[in-house]
Design an enzyme around this catalytic site. Structure first.
Site, PDB file in Angstrom:
ATOM      1  N   SER A  29     -14.498   4.111  -0.859  1.00 33.80           N
ATOM      2  CA  SER A  29     -13.086   4.063  -1.252  1.00 33.80           C
ATOM      3  C   SER A  29     -12.206   4.954  -0.379  1.00 33.80           C
ATOM      4  O   SER A  29     -10.988   4.912  -0.477  1.00 33.80           O
ATOM      5  CB  SER A  29     -12.931   4.475  -2.713  1.00 33.80           C
ATOM      6  OG  SER A  29     -13.698   3.621  -3.530  1.00 33.80           O
ATOM      7  N   CYS A  30     -12.832   5.776   0.441  1.00 30.62           N
ATOM      8  CA  CYS A  30     -12.069   6.558   1.407  1.00 30.62           C
ATOM      9  C   CYS A  30     -11.460   5.606   2.437  1.00 30.62           C
ATOM     10  O   CYS A  30     -11.820   4.435   2.495  1.00 30.62           O
ATOM     11  CB  CYS A  30     -12.974   7.540   2.139  1.00 30.62           C
ATOM     12  SG  CYS A  30     -13.614   8.875   1.116  1.00 30.62           S
ATOM     13  N   VAL A  31     -10.555   6.122   3.254  1.00 28.45           N
ATOM     14  CA  VAL A  31      -9.948   5.282   4.289  1.00 28.45           C
ATOM     15  C   VAL A  31     -10.049   5.997   5.636  1.00 28.45           C
ATOM     16  O   VAL A  31      -9.796   7.196   5.736  1.00 28.45           O
ATOM     17  CB  VAL A  31      -8.465   4.975   3.975  1.00 28.45           C
ATOM     18  CG1 VAL A  31      -7.821   4.193   5.124  1.00 28.45           C
ATOM     19  CG2 VAL A  31      -8.342   4.173   2.690  1.00 28.45           C
ATOM     20  N   GLY A  94     -11.180   1.783   1.903  1.00 27.75           N
ATOM     21  CA  GLY A  94     -10.433   1.515   0.670  1.00 27.75           C
ATOM     22  C   GLY A  94     -11.068   0.471  -0.223  1.00 27.75           C
ATOM     23  O   GLY A  94     -10.395  -0.311  -0.874  1.00 27.75           O
TER      24      GLY A  94
END
Lengths: 162, 208
Positions: A29-31, A94
């Protein structure tokens, strides 16, 4: 010249030059926000975790948040000799990894991260050339500073270039 | 509590290890009853590491893992992460469903069986932790994800990252007698929960 593969951990950022490769493994979910000046072949890579520094208490690490990380990454690019008007962005990550939201912080976090990055890049007047975002799978990201191409690898969908 | 001034002393680590040992012992018993075979466990490890290092602790950012994730609600919220390499998860599913699983696919039935194992293990673990600390702890229903370890944990770490630069992991390894199933069971208390757990067992003082 030897190519170095520089790994960028969570809540961290790097700026380097061709022929290096900037990479992050297993982004959920990090970008990954990448900036590139194709003329000088200078690239920057930020691995952000959360959208907004203004809403959390712990503000010690600016590299963790979309808004502050994008600003700082741009500043570092310019410091390294990149030209402001040549810099373009690509973004990866994401994902929505789990069906449940643990808390309000995590509600739709992948999408909120992506949206915030876009908003901030827009404010900074940096065009986004390509993105590989969303879905429900993890990604590894390899940003080639020679070509500006990004190789995205995932378990579910193999490899692609953006 | 200002989380990043928090230093985990050697004594705290020992105490957490001991708690982990008791809880994992309880969970191993439950798992061995469920599987009908002996389950061994190793002495738990306690990690208090910068968030960036957590993917390494759980096996490597790109390592393909099958993971069961449960939230812990109640007095000391946190997350439970139960991770297997893919081949081991297949064996586990095979034992539970009584069928051999074809290469490459996890059927609905397999996934549901693995989730069930995660639920029982988590309940047994939390039960022991609850009675040891006198804290009310309730597990959520499990989610299952098959993906790179880094991508699995970053979601969980995002919440921790909102208030801390470090994550605490209590790691217990379970192994069956043929050594065909090895799973790592991680309890990740939320940043505030560590203090609550240490207080509950009388090991917290403001001196650290």
């Amino acid at each position: 010249m030897d190519t170095n593969e520089i790994h960028v951990g969570m809540a961290d950022m790097e700026v380097s030059k061709s022929p290096d490769i900037l990479a992050s493994l297993g982004i959920g979910s990090c970008v990954a926000v990448t900036l590139y000046d194709p003329y000088n072949k200078i690239g920057g890579f930020a691995h952000i975790m959360l959208p907004d520094i203004t809403v959390v208490k712990n503000k010690t690490n600016r590299k963790k948040f979309a808004n502050t990380a994008c600003e700082d990454l741009l500043a570092k690019m310019l410091e390294a000799g990149a030209k402001r008007n040549l810099i373009k962005a690509k973004i990866v990550g994401g994902a929505h990894m789990f069906g449940f939201a643990k808390s309000s912080i995590l509600f739709d976090i992948g999408k909120r991260n992506v949206d915030k990055v876009k908003e901030v890049l827009n404010e900074l007047n940096i065009r986004i050339l390509a993105e590989d975002t969303g879905g429900d799978h993890g990604r590894s990201v390899f940003f080639d500073l020679e070509t500006g191409k990004i190789r995205v690898r995932s378990v579910a969908h193999g490899e692609k270039f953006i | 509590m200002s989380k990043d001034k928090l230093v985990l002393t050697a004594r705290h680590k020992d105490v957490l290890k001991e708690i982990g040992n008791i809880c994992a012992g309880n969970a191993a018993t439950a798992l061995s009853q469920l599987l009908g075979k002996k389950i061994a466990m190793n002495v738990p490890q306690v990690y208090f590491v910068p968030i960036q290092e957590v993917p390494e602790v759980v096996g490597g950012a790109e390592k393909l893992m099958v993971s069961i994730v449960l939230q812990v609600f109640g007095d000391a919220p946190g997350v439970i992460l139960f991770l297997f390499p893919q081949t081991d998860a297949r064996v586990l599913a095979g034992i539970l469903t009584g069928k051999r699983t074809a290469e490459g696919v996890f059927t609905e039935m397999d996934q549901s069986a693995i989730k069930e194992a995660g639920t029982i293990l988590s309940a047994a673990y939390l039960n022991a932790l609850s009675s040891f600390t006198n804290l009310g702890l309730i597990p959520s229903t499990p989610g299952i994800v098959i993906d790179m370890a880094g991508a699995l944990v970053d979601y969980i770490l995002i919440e921790i990252a909102a208030s801390s630069e470090h994550a605490l992991l209590i790691d217990s390894e379970f192994i069956d007698e043929e050594k065909s199933v090895r799973g790592h069971f991680f309890l990740l208390p939320n940043p505030g929960s560590l203090e609550i757990i240490l207080k509950a067992i009388g090991e917290y003082n403001s001196g650290y």
